[in-house]
Scaffold this motif. Structure first.
Motif, PDB file in Angstrom:
ATOM      1  N   ALA A  15       0.834  -1.203   0.000  1.00  0.00           N
ATOM      2  CA  ALA A  15       0.000   0.000   0.000  1.00  0.00           C
ATOM      3  C   ALA A  15       0.868   1.253   0.000  1.00  0.00           C
ATOM      4  N   ASN A 165      -6.821  -4.949   5.759  1.00  0.00           N
ATOM      5  CA  ASN A 165      -7.311  -4.696   4.409  1.00  0.00           C
ATOM      6  C   ASN A 165      -8.030  -5.948   3.943  1.00  0.00           C
ATOM      7  N   GLN A 166      -9.310  -5.815   3.611  1.00  0.00           N
ATOM      8  CA  GLN A 166     -10.137  -6.929   3.150  1.00  0.00           C
ATOM      9  C   GLN A 166     -10.136  -8.081   4.159  1.00  0.00           C
ATOM     10  N   HIS A 199      -6.937   1.016   8.537  1.00  0.00           N
ATOM     11  CA  HIS A 199      -6.902   0.379   7.225  1.00  0.00           C
ATOM     12  C   HIS A 199      -5.524   0.615   6.605  1.00  0.00           C
ATOM     13  N   LEU A 201      -4.592   1.172   3.626  1.00  0.00           N
ATOM     14  CA  LEU A 201      -4.528   2.269   2.658  1.00  0.00           C
ATOM     15  C   LEU A 201      -4.468   3.624   3.353  1.00  0.00           C
ATOM     16  N   HIS A 281     -11.022   5.003   4.828  1.00  0.00           N
ATOM     17  CA  HIS A 281     -11.423   3.647   4.458  1.00  0.00           C
ATOM     18  C   HIS A 281     -12.179   2.957   5.594  1.00  0.00           C
ATOM     19  N   ASP A 287     -14.596  -3.939   7.980  1.00  0.00           N
ATOM     20  CA  ASP A 287     -13.692  -4.628   7.072  1.00  0.00           C
ATOM     21  C   ASP A 287     -13.708  -6.140   7.316  1.00  0.00           C
TER      22      ASP A 287
END
Length: 293
Positions: A15, A165-166, A199, A201, A281, A287
């Motif tokens: 990222a 993330n995800q 997050h 990002l 985010h 998430d």
């Protein structure tokens, strides 16, 4: 700016590389394998083959760059000895990078964890932990920040216990991995302890801002969620995986058990005000809803 990055293919590092490239910088990143080199080059970065233990390679990377972002760390948490080895390896690497930059006024952005302060959320002004399983990292970062007096624009971005993330990454990711392995989505103690989160990002943006703007010797908090209760984290994981949610022994988490059991909320109010950083985010609990059974 030409930036040398270690750990550039991990959850956070990838990222950060994308954030740097998307904002006009060029990137030279350390690559331990052909696969890592290919991933970096596919992203638009140049690669420098070597490992974190290759100090001459680290010096060469720093020498040909306008600044350094250090993110690499061994993630073997299977035993106290394994953790200690990773801490020592990182300490030697940062010492080599720092010495290469002495007198240059170039930035060196390193990483640490947010501190835990009894009874309140920690702030950027609180000292790092220098004891416990990863206390050596705190001592190393303190040394790096001390390079400010030797002509290095050294700064530290303090990451919360979960950078996600995800649905993957950080302590919450470890909880998910352990749940899959044991068949129980567990949490230590009563689960009321709070973990900060961010997050990946959003964290990447802060690394770029610190590289570009931060004054020497400063620390910053990459915290979006000030503190999610661990039992709430475990509840989402359990629901997504179809597993029971219950308290488990701190020993379940090996050498990280004491850290997992600690209440450690953290604030980023000063970071947001001083650097203009604003997370955008999804938060951790949202998430985690992307976890697949």
């Amino acid at each position: 700016m030409r930036v040398f990055v270690t750990g550039g293919t991990g959850l956070i590092g990838s990222a950060v590389v994308a954030e740097l490239l998307g904002n006009g910088h060029t990137v030279l990143a350390l690559a331990r394998s052909d696969a890592s080199a290919q991933a970096l080059e596919a992203a638009g970065a140049a690669s420098l083959r070597g490992a974190l233990a290759d100090l001459d390679t680290l010096r060469a990377g720093a020498a040909q760059s306008d600044g350094v972002i250090h993110l690499a760390f061994g993630h073997d948490f299977s035993s106290p000895d394994a953790v200690a080895k990773s801490v020592a390896e990182e300490g030697a690497a940062l010492a080599a990078l720092g010495e290469e930059l002495v007198g240059s006024d170039r930035p060196l952005v390193t990483v640490s964890g947010t501190p835990a302060v009894p009874g309140r959320a920690s702030t950027e002004a609180d000292p790092l932990m220098t004891e416990g399983p990863v206390g050596g990292r705190g001592r190393t970062v303190t040394s790096v920040l001390g390079l400010a007096s030797r002509g290095v624009r050294s700064t530290a971005v303090r990451l919360p216990r979960t950078v996600h993330n995800q649905g993957s990454g950080g302590f919450a990711g470890l909880l998910t991995d352990i749940a899959r392995r044991t068949g129980v989505s567990g949490y230590p103690g009563d689960g009321a302890q709070r973990w900060p989160a961010v997050h990946a990002l959003d964290a990447a943006v802060l690394f770029r801002l610190a590289l570009e703007q931060a004054e020497a010797g400063t620390s910053w908090h990459a915290v979006a969620d000030e503190g999610d209760q661990v039992r709430d984290i475990a509840a989402v994981i359990g629901r997504r995986l179809g597993l029971p949610v219950e308290s488990v022994s701190a020993e379940t988490y090996g050498p990280l058990g004491p850290i997992f059991a600690a209440d450690q909320p953290s604030s980023s109010a000063y970071t947001r005000q001083a650097l203009g950083w604003e997370p955008k985010h999804p938060g951790l609990l949202e998430d985690l809803e992307t976890i697949q059974p």
